[in-house]
Design a protein around this motif. Structure first.
Motif, PDB file in Angstrom:
ATOM      1  N   VAL A 164      -8.063   1.588  -2.788  1.00  0.00           N
ATOM      2  CA  VAL A 164      -6.961   2.485  -3.160  1.00  0.00           C
ATOM      3  C   VAL A 164      -6.789   2.514  -4.674  1.00  0.00           C
ATOM      4  O   VAL A 164      -6.554   3.572  -5.262  1.00  0.00           O
ATOM      5  CB  VAL A 164      -5.644   2.050  -2.474  1.00  0.00           C
ATOM      6  CG1 VAL A 164      -4.513   3.005  -2.849  1.00  0.00           C
ATOM      7  CG2 VAL A 164      -5.807   2.003  -0.964  1.00  0.00           C
ATOM      8  N   THR A 220      -7.829  -4.557   0.964  1.00  0.00           N
ATOM      9  CA  THR A 220      -7.453  -3.156   1.176  1.00  0.00           C
ATOM     10  C   THR A 220      -6.969  -2.488  -0.104  1.00  0.00           C
ATOM     11  O   THR A 220      -7.032  -1.261  -0.225  1.00  0.00           O
ATOM     12  CB  THR A 220      -6.341  -3.051   2.235  1.00  0.00           C
ATOM     13  OG1 THR A 220      -5.301  -3.992   1.911  1.00  0.00           O
ATOM     14  CG2 THR A 220      -6.879  -3.362   3.630  1.00  0.00           C
ATOM     15  N   LEU A 240       0.833  -1.209   0.000  1.00  0.00           N
ATOM     16  CA  LEU A 240       0.000   0.000   0.000  1.00  0.00           C
ATOM     17  C   LEU A 240       0.866   1.256   0.000  1.00  0.00           C
ATOM     18  O   LEU A 240       0.516   2.256  -0.638  1.00  0.00           O
ATOM     19  CB  LEU A 240      -0.927  -0.012   1.212  1.00  0.00           C
ATOM     20  CG  LEU A 240      -2.035  -1.074   1.173  1.00  0.00           C
ATOM     21  CD1 LEU A 240      -2.765  -1.138   2.518  1.00  0.00           C
ATOM     22  CD2 LEU A 240      -3.022  -0.800   0.047  1.00  0.00           C
ATOM     23  N   ALA A 251       0.857   4.081  -2.919  1.00  0.00           N
ATOM     24  CA  ALA A 251       0.681   5.510  -2.610  1.00  0.00           C
ATOM     25  C   ALA A 251       1.803   6.340  -3.230  1.00  0.00           C
ATOM     26  O   ALA A 251       1.564   7.431  -3.761  1.00  0.00           O
ATOM     27  CB  ALA A 251       0.634   5.714  -1.101  1.00  0.00           C
ATOM     28  N   THR A 311      -7.210   5.752  -7.042  1.00  0.00           N
ATOM     29  CA  THR A 311      -6.121   6.153  -7.935  1.00  0.00           C
ATOM     30  C   THR A 311      -6.632   6.363  -9.350  1.00  0.00           C
ATOM     31  O   THR A 311      -6.323   7.370 -10.002  1.00  0.00           O
ATOM     32  CB  THR A 311      -5.014   5.084  -7.930  1.00  0.00           C
ATOM     33  OG1 THR A 311      -4.524   4.914  -6.601  1.00  0.00           O
ATOM     34  CG2 THR A 311      -3.866   5.491  -8.839  1.00  0.00           C
ATOM     35  N   LYS A 320       1.251   6.547  -6.959  1.00  0.00           N
ATOM     36  CA  LYS A 320       0.135   7.448  -7.238  1.00  0.00           C
ATOM     37  C   LYS A 320       0.616   8.903  -7.222  1.00  0.00           C
ATOM     38  O   LYS A 320       0.268   9.687  -8.103  1.00  0.00           O
ATOM     39  CB  LYS A 320      -0.970   7.262  -6.203  1.00  0.00           C
ATOM     40  CG  LYS A 320      -2.153   8.192  -6.378  1.00  0.00           C
ATOM     41  CD  LYS A 320      -3.194   7.993  -5.281  1.00  0.00           C
ATOM     42  CE  LYS A 320      -4.344   8.987  -5.421  1.00  0.00           C
ATOM     43  NZ  LYS A 320      -5.342   8.843  -4.333  1.00  0.00           N
TER      44      LYS A 320
END
Length: 213
Positions: free
Chosen positions: A140, A136, A72, A76, A144, A79
């Protein structure tokens, strides 16, 4: 305590400073971005990541609770990186809106060629793996894609306002279609080791926006 035991404890202890913690964590994330972009998340092992950075495997868990948390963090970081890349091209008001997308497509192709087409799109890789990823990741990934769609939609809306686009569909719908096709084009570019799929997709998409040309 033997010397070997002392070394093991010393290797596993927390970093000496907040700066060291941050630098090592960022180095692990950067290595993760490269590996997941090349091979996907499921094929990226913690052993390979820590070996690349040069830290013991035991210390990995001072920075991330598990591989899911690491993934994750990698997502991030990618992204943020890609949003900056999009903004660099799509917010360049020195060019007409569609020419900004021309530049983005060109830059993306050059980036893939620079690494001999071993790297595609990290998000695209995760989308292919999504049925096997922890839950999870789904939210996300959706966020994104929505962020990217919003950025390209703003540029397409400018093109509509400037009469560069004749298509009557809303910019947000065009943006969804763009990213759906783009991810497929990136996968083909990686497979065939050529920028041609990227160029062909954008040329086709642009012609669809301007049916009288």
């Amino acid at each position: 305590m033997t010397s070997a035991e002392a070394i093991k404890i010393r290797r596993g202890r927390p970093p000496r400073s907040e700066r060291e913690f941050t630098d090592t964590r960022e180095a692990l994330i950067r290595a993760g971005v490269v590996m997941v972009t090349e091979n996907g998340f499921l094929s990226t092992g913690i052993d390979s990541v820590v070996k690349t950075v040069g830290v013991p495997k035991g210390s990995f868990y001072h920075y991330f609770t598990n591989k899911e948390a690491f993934g994750l963090a990698v997502l991030a970081a990618y992204k943020r990186y890609f949003a900056q890349k999009l903004d660099k091209h799509l917010l360049n008001t020195a060019l007409p809106p569609l020419a900004r997308i021309d530049d983005f497509v060109l830059s993306a192709g050059l980036g893939m060629a620079r690494f001999n087409f071993t790297r595609g799109c990290l998000v695209g890789n995760l989308l292919q793996e999504s049925p096997l990823l922890p839950d999870t990741f789904a939210d996300v990934l959706k966020a994104t894609l929505f962020d990217w769609q919003t950025r390209i939609a703003r540029c397409l809306q400018e093109a509509i306002d400037k009469d560069e686009i004749k298509d009557m569909r809303p910019a947000c719908e065009l943006a969804i279609t763009f990213w759906t096709g783009w991810e497929g084009a990136v996968m083909r570019a990686k497979l065939f080791r050529s920028t041609e799929p990227l160029d062909d997709f954008w040329a086709f998409f642009k012609r669809a926006l301007q049916p009288n040309i």
